[in-house]
Each structure stands twice: as C-alpha cells, then as structure tokens.
Design an enzyme around this catalytic site. Sequence first.
Site, short mmCIF file in Angstrom:
data_model
loop_
_atom_site.label_atom_id
_atom_site.label_comp_id
_atom_site.label_asym_id
_atom_site.label_seq_id
_atom_site.Cartn_x
_atom_site.Cartn_y
_atom_site.Cartn_z
N ARG A 122 0.98 -1.24 0.03
CA ARG A 122 -0.35 0.48 0.13
C ARG A 122 1.17 1.36 0.18
NH1 ARG A 122 -3.64 -2.79 3.58
NH2 ARG A 122 -5.23 -3.30 2.28
N LYS A 144 3.74 11.22 -11.87
CA LYS A 144 2.88 10.66 -11.90
C LYS A 144 3.34 9.74 -12.36
CE LYS A 144 -0.26 13.89 -15.21
NZ LYS A 144 0.07 14.21 -16.28
N GLU A 186 10.53 18.09 -24.23
CA GLU A 186 9.81 19.02 -22.83
C GLU A 186 10.48 20.14 -22.45
OE1 GLU A 186 7.08 17.31 -22.57
OE2 GLU A 186 7.48 15.31 -22.75
N LYS A 228 7.88 23.38 -12.97
CA LYS A 228 6.38 21.83 -12.99
C LYS A 228 6.58 22.00 -11.77
CE LYS A 228 5.54 17.82 -14.17
NZ LYS A 228 6.56 16.44 -14.75
N GLU A 238 -4.39 17.24 -11.11
CA GLU A 238 -3.82 17.86 -12.94
C GLU A 238 -5.88 17.80 -13.27
OE1 GLU A 238 -1.86 15.94 -15.95
OE2 GLU A 238 -3.59 16.06 -17.39
N ARG A 242 -2.67 22.44 -15.27
CA ARG A 242 -0.76 21.19 -14.79
C ARG A 242 -1.51 20.42 -16.66
NH1 ARG A 242 1.37 16.41 -11.52
NH2 ARG A 242 2.71 15.55 -12.63
N ASN A 246 0.80 19.19 -21.02
CA ASN A 246 0.78 18.54 -22.73
C ASN A 246 0.38 18.88 -23.40
OD1 ASN A 246 0.59 15.75 -20.87
ND2 ASN A 246 -2.04 16.16 -19.73
N HIS A 249 1.54 16.92 -26.63
CA HIS A 249 1.09 15.50 -26.73
C HIS A 249 -0.23 15.09 -26.95
CE1 HIS A 249 3.73 16.63 -23.65
NE2 HIS A 249 4.31 15.39 -23.07
N HIS A 253 0.48 11.44 -28.73
CA HIS A 253 0.40 10.40 -28.65
C HIS A 253 -0.52 9.34 -29.31
CE1 HIS A 253 0.12 11.46 -23.21
NE2 HIS A 253 1.50 10.78 -24.16
N HIS A 267 8.94 9.05 -27.94
CA HIS A 267 7.65 10.13 -27.15
C HIS A 267 8.04 11.88 -27.17
CE1 HIS A 267 5.14 12.27 -24.42
NE2 HIS A 267 6.02 12.19 -23.86
N1 GLY Z 1 4.49 15.11 -18.02
C1 GLY Z 1 3.09 15.44 -17.72
C2 GLY Z 1 2.46 16.34 -15.58
O1 GLY Z 1 3.08 15.67 -15.50
O2 GLY Z 1 1.86 16.59 -16.17
#
Ligand code: GLY
Length: 370
Positions: A122, A144, A186, A228, A238, A242, A246, A249, A253, A267
């Site tokens: 957990r 993430k 990025e 960030k 998010e 946040r 993206n 992206h 994606h 990526h």
């Molecule tokens: N890579 C996007 C984020 O961490 O929100």
Amino acid sequence: MQETVTVNLADRSYNIEIAPNLLAQAGQYVAPFLRRKRVAILTDENVAALHLETLKNGLASAGIDATTLVLPAGESTKSWPNIQRSVEWLLSEKIERDDILIAFGGGVIGDLAGFAAAILRRGIRFIQVPTTLLAQVDSSVGGKTGINSPHGKNLVGAFYQPQLVLADVSVLESLTKRDYLAGYAEVTKYGLLGDAEFFGWLEENGAAAAAGDVAKRINIVRHSCQMKADIVARDEHERGERALLNLGHTFGHALEAATGYSDRLLHGEGVSIGTALAFETAMRLGLCSQEAPSRVREHFANMGMKYLLGHIPGDLPDADGLITLMGQDKKVSDGIIAFIMARGIGEAFVTRDVDLAVVRGVLQEALARR
Ligand code: GLY
C-alpha cells in the site's frame, strides 16, 4: 554548480537536486531517508551498463547496500507483466514499508518504479534518479506514475510523489543526440506554455547546451523543474492548469500509438511534432499569429529536432485515423478531446472547443507534405 528546486506539497514536499556528478554522492543524499542501510534499485539494461556501478559505489561510500532488478530498455517495459515482475521481486527481496526504492533510469523506469512503489504494501517511499533529459525536466517530477495498457499510453497508474529527485547532469553526456533532443522537446514546452522569455533564452542558448555546456544544461533543468514544481504545487491532480504540461501531447500520443510506441518515434519526438501541429492549429483557429508556429518550427529545425510528419519513417494512418487515436487520450471527457492551444509563445490554455474539421485540415496538409 548545485541547484535545488522544492516541490511544495505540504507534508509530501520534496527537493530536486540538480548538479554534475551526483551519482557519486548519492549516498549522502539518500542516507537521511533510510531506516536501515539497504535500498532496492530498479533500472534498465542500458542504464545499468553505463551508470549502475557509479551509483552503487556512491551509495556504498555511505555504507548503503543495494539490490538491483535490471529490466529490458524501451517503452514496452511499462507493462502489466513488468509491474508484476517488479512488485514480486521487491517482495522476494523483503523490501518493507520503511525501505526506499530507487527509480534509476528514464521516463519508463521512473513511471514503472513509481507505480510499483505506490502499490507495494500500500505504498513504500521512492527516490527518482533520472538519467535522461526528458526524465530530469519532466517525468521524474510531479508524481505521475504508471504503465501503458493495450488500450493506450499511461492509462493505468497513480499520482504518487517521490521523496527526492537527484538530477545528475553529468549523466546527460552519455545520451545520444536523438535522446537529448527528444528530452529537449519537453524543455521547450515550458517556454511555449508559459514563459516566452525562457523560450527566447532557449533560442539563444539551446544549441550551446546541446553541445555540452554544463552551466546552460543546469539552467535548463533548473528552470524546467521550477516551472513544473510551481504548476504541480498548484494543481497536483491535474484538475486544471497541470494539463498545460500536455502541450503537443494530444497530437503526440496519437502519433506514438500510430507508430506502435516503437523506435520509429520517441515520446519527445512525438511531443515536438505534436507541438508544431498544435501551434499550426491555433494559428488556423485564429488564436495566434503566423509568427508563433513559424518561430516554433524554426527553433526545432535549428536544433535538428523532428517537427514534421515527414520526419516519421514508414506509413501513418490518415487524418481521421489519427483523430480516432486522439480519442483515447486521458484528457477525453464525454467523448470530447481537450486540446492545449496558445494565443502566442508562452500563452497556452486548455480548451474543449476545438473544431475537429480544422484539426483534420491541419493533419491532411501535414500528411500530404510527407
Ligand atoms: N508530464 C506531464 C505531467 O507531469 O503532468
């Protein structure tokens, strides 16, 4: 030349340490988190061959013993079989609730190891030691974690923050130019989404940093992590802002899915091509002037980055096929795709109000130019 950025999340706050030669000093940074002098390291074959000994020696110099699982390199490692393998390995190594797991690698290892840490007993604590530019400026920061599903990328996972991030910029010297530039996509994202001045600095200094200037690389990692960290502190899960991270992206994606998450498209390459397409779409929608997409493409071209669909080898689906792939994006809600658009360089925003006919037109033209 040491920088520290703090991610402020109340009792889950943590530091990102950015400097050269941090692997060799890892022991002194990791030791304060340990109840017993033993850690587990999850890494991949490429990173292990290049850097595992340096990290282990760095830990050993503080008396820390390490047990290591080395997984195959590549996006396909972020899978159900490997999360099972990692968790079962941690259990067989008797890693306990109070122990620390070190995620030692790029975005794939960071996401996989972070998710393993989130679900083992957990939740055990983990430390990110990112070894790619992409991981140092983005994926190792912000919590993430997760794996890919046959249904799409990053569809299984958890928000789970690390205890510490050690970004050793010396490690970037072992990256191929292709991997460095994929991570650099990025970096440009931060300027393009919210800091025009930083994008201007990158236009001036990006090439010198790519050529190996350590001070400029530290500045790139520090500035990206600070942006960030600020965004994550305001919107960890998010719900809003946040999503700006993206930028590029949604298109990217879809392109990654279309190329089977393979070596055909990294990526970060999907992100740079996707960013160029996003700015082109914003211009077609009348949101920004022609100057914005032109500047984006010009900087990417000057850096030798991928920014056209023609830079992707092999066949691609048609425009409708790509739009269908965008429909698998995590940001889809009620079947409506969210896009990150921009009113100019450094002025991105999230919208669900993009006319897909315009997106189709942009994609059709870009495909026709291949
Ligand atoms: N890579 C996007 C984020 O961490 O929100």
